[in-house]
Write an enzyme that holds these catalytic residues in place. Structure first.
Site, PDB file in Angstrom:
ATOM      1  N   TRP A 162      -3.809  -9.797   7.305  1.00  0.00           N
ATOM      2  CA  TRP A 162      -2.804  -8.742   7.385  1.00  0.00           C
ATOM      3  C   TRP A 162      -2.899  -8.142   8.789  1.00  0.00           C
ATOM      4  O   TRP A 162      -3.939  -7.655   9.166  1.00  0.00           O
ATOM      5  CB  TRP A 162      -3.067  -7.659   6.334  1.00  0.00           C
ATOM      6  CG  TRP A 162      -2.123  -6.492   6.505  1.00  0.00           C
ATOM      7  CD1 TRP A 162      -2.326  -5.377   7.275  1.00  0.00           C
ATOM      8  CD2 TRP A 162      -0.830  -6.363   5.921  1.00  0.00           C
ATOM      9  NE1 TRP A 162      -1.239  -4.554   7.203  1.00  0.00           N
ATOM     10  CE2 TRP A 162      -0.300  -5.135   6.382  1.00  0.00           C
ATOM     11  CE3 TRP A 162      -0.061  -7.161   5.054  1.00  0.00           C
ATOM     12  CZ2 TRP A 162       0.970  -4.688   6.002  1.00  0.00           C
ATOM     13  CZ3 TRP A 162       1.186  -6.710   4.685  1.00  0.00           C
ATOM     14  CH2 TRP A 162       1.695  -5.489   5.144  1.00  0.00           C
ATOM     15  N   GLU A 174      -1.535  -1.552  -5.529  1.00  0.00           N
ATOM     16  CA  GLU A 174      -2.768  -0.977  -4.983  1.00  0.00           C
ATOM     17  C   GLU A 174      -2.992   0.436  -5.539  1.00  0.00           C
ATOM     18  O   GLU A 174      -2.532   1.402  -4.945  1.00  0.00           O
ATOM     19  CB  GLU A 174      -2.713  -0.940  -3.470  1.00  0.00           C
ATOM     20  CG  GLU A 174      -2.591  -2.309  -2.806  1.00  0.00           C
ATOM     21  CD  GLU A 174      -2.633  -2.237  -1.288  1.00  0.00           C
ATOM     22  OE1 GLU A 174      -3.196  -1.262  -0.717  1.00  0.00           O
ATOM     23  OE2 GLU A 174      -2.089  -3.135  -0.655  1.00  0.00           O
ATOM     24  N   GLY A 232       0.789  -1.218   0.000  1.00  0.00           N
ATOM     25  CA  GLY A 232       0.000   0.000   0.000  1.00  0.00           C
ATOM     26  C   GLY A 232       0.825   1.274   0.000  1.00  0.00           C
ATOM     27  O   GLY A 232       0.361   2.315  -0.452  1.00  0.00           O
TER      28      GLY A 232
END
Length: 370
Positions: free
Chosen positions: A350, A142, A101
């Site tokens: 996660w 992402e 991310g």
């Protein structure tokens, strides 16, 4: 004479079919989690007996050469990752995850846009996985942001699979596993994922069915289940709606791995007496994210009230003006059973460092069963 002619033809056809095999040996189940190098959680402390697969995160994408690299700070831990986790579980498979991310989306978009840069990415990723002892590769871009990027994403996956298959044929080694972390739904804010390419090229996808946020009519942040499995009252944003969208778009259930978080969303209540879902808030607490082990500590230290909501399959707790939405053991076990009942390949979390003495990891493994 006929048999002498047909045999070479048969062998040729067989070899052709083998050469076009685009997937690794089928996985029976994926019980997985990500280890993130930025957490400084020791690899040796991972209880790998609770998992079938572990993701080592993250390798980087060089924005100039488009080669996949491992930073010098991570090299020693990454190169020994597989060997270390297999000491407790010799059968666990490891995948090197690329991106994340916090990575530069523009670099991934640029890499996927040209044949030469895609080849640089693909070849370097395979070399890096093999030289560091990983069983597979995981792409965490992402996210592709427009139809062109989605199309390029599909092309990249097809070329990646072809290269992985060719490498396996040439070396006689098992083909590397290929996965990707993707949006919770096949249709992401009107943008369709390249489902056919995903189906043809990846062993599975990791569906990130978490980090959902909610706002009122004035766009102000309100409380809500950050990883709702169901969400009948507020919107169609939920793990279930996303999974159904992926399947309806043509992806087999056995290529889907359901994700859930080992962290929660921490918010400041505007009114401490209005503390359920969909309550007004006045801001974030500690940046808005809190790991499960810290949530458990917060509950104990503050004698916080805990609530499990079966309708959405999510937990929250509150004390004073502090409110945290998260997944506890009942939410995790419900989601794992959902994944198994729906015929999905498995689940992932996660991330490992946020678990509290393996409470959630153990519950997830127990809920799936053997």
């Amino acid at each position: 004479m006929a048999s002498k002619i047909l045999l070479p033809v048969f062998l040729s056809c067989t070899l052709l079919l083998l050469s076009q095999t685009n997937l690794s040996a089928a996985q029976n189940v994926v019980k997985a989690a990500y280890w993130f190098s930025g957490s400084e959680f020791p690899v040796a402390d991972i209880d790998s007996s609770l998992f079938t697969h572990l993701f080592c995160a993250f390798a980087d994408l060089n924005s100039q050469t488009f080669r996949v690299t491992i930073s010098s700070a991570n090299q020693a831990r990454f190169s020994s990752f597989t060997r270390t986790v297999q000491q407790k579980n010799p059968s666990v498979k490891t995948l090197l995850s690329i991106g994340g991310g916090g990575s530069d989306k523009a670099s991934f978009a640029a890499m996927a846009s040209q044949p030469a840069s895609r080849k640089s990415f693909i070849d370097s990723s395979i070399t890096l996985a093999r030289s560091n002892g990983f069983h597979g590769l995981d792409l965490d871009w992402e996210y592709p942001e427009n139809p062109t990027q989605m199309s390029n994403f599909g092309v990249l996956l097809n070329e990646w699979r072809a290269a992985v298959s060719a490498e396996a044929r040439n070396t006689g080694r098992p083909a590397l596993l290929l996965s990707a972390a993707v949006t919770y739904s096949s249709n992401y804010f009107g943008l369709n994922n390249p489902v056919k390419d995903i189906s043809n090229s990846l062993d599975w996808i990791n569906v990130m069915a978490y980090d959902f946020t909610y706002r009122d009519a004035n766009s102000a942040r309100i409380t809500g289940p950050p990883a709702a499995l169901f969400n009948p009252d507020r919107s169609q944003v939920s793990g279930d709606s996303g999974i159904r969208a992926w399947i309806q778009a043509g992806l087999a259930a056995k290529k889907i791995v359901l994700g859930f978080p080992f962290f929660g969303h921490s918010l400041q209540l505007a009114n401490p007496n209005n503390h359920g879902f969909w309550a007004p808030t006045s801001g974030l607490v500690n940046g808005g994210a809190t790991g499960y082990k810290d949530i458990i500590k917060f509950i104990a230290d503050n004698k916080a009230t805990k609530v499990f909501n079966a309708s959405v399959v999510s937990d929250y707790c509150y004390s004073g003006t502090t409110w945290i939405g998260y997944d506890d053991t009942q939410s995790v076990s419900t989601k794992v059973r959902y994944a198994k009942d729906k015929g999905l390949l498995g689940y992932f979390a996660w991330q490992i460092v946020f678990d509290d003495n393996w409470t959630l990891s153990r519950e997830a493994s127990r809920a799936w069963g053997a």
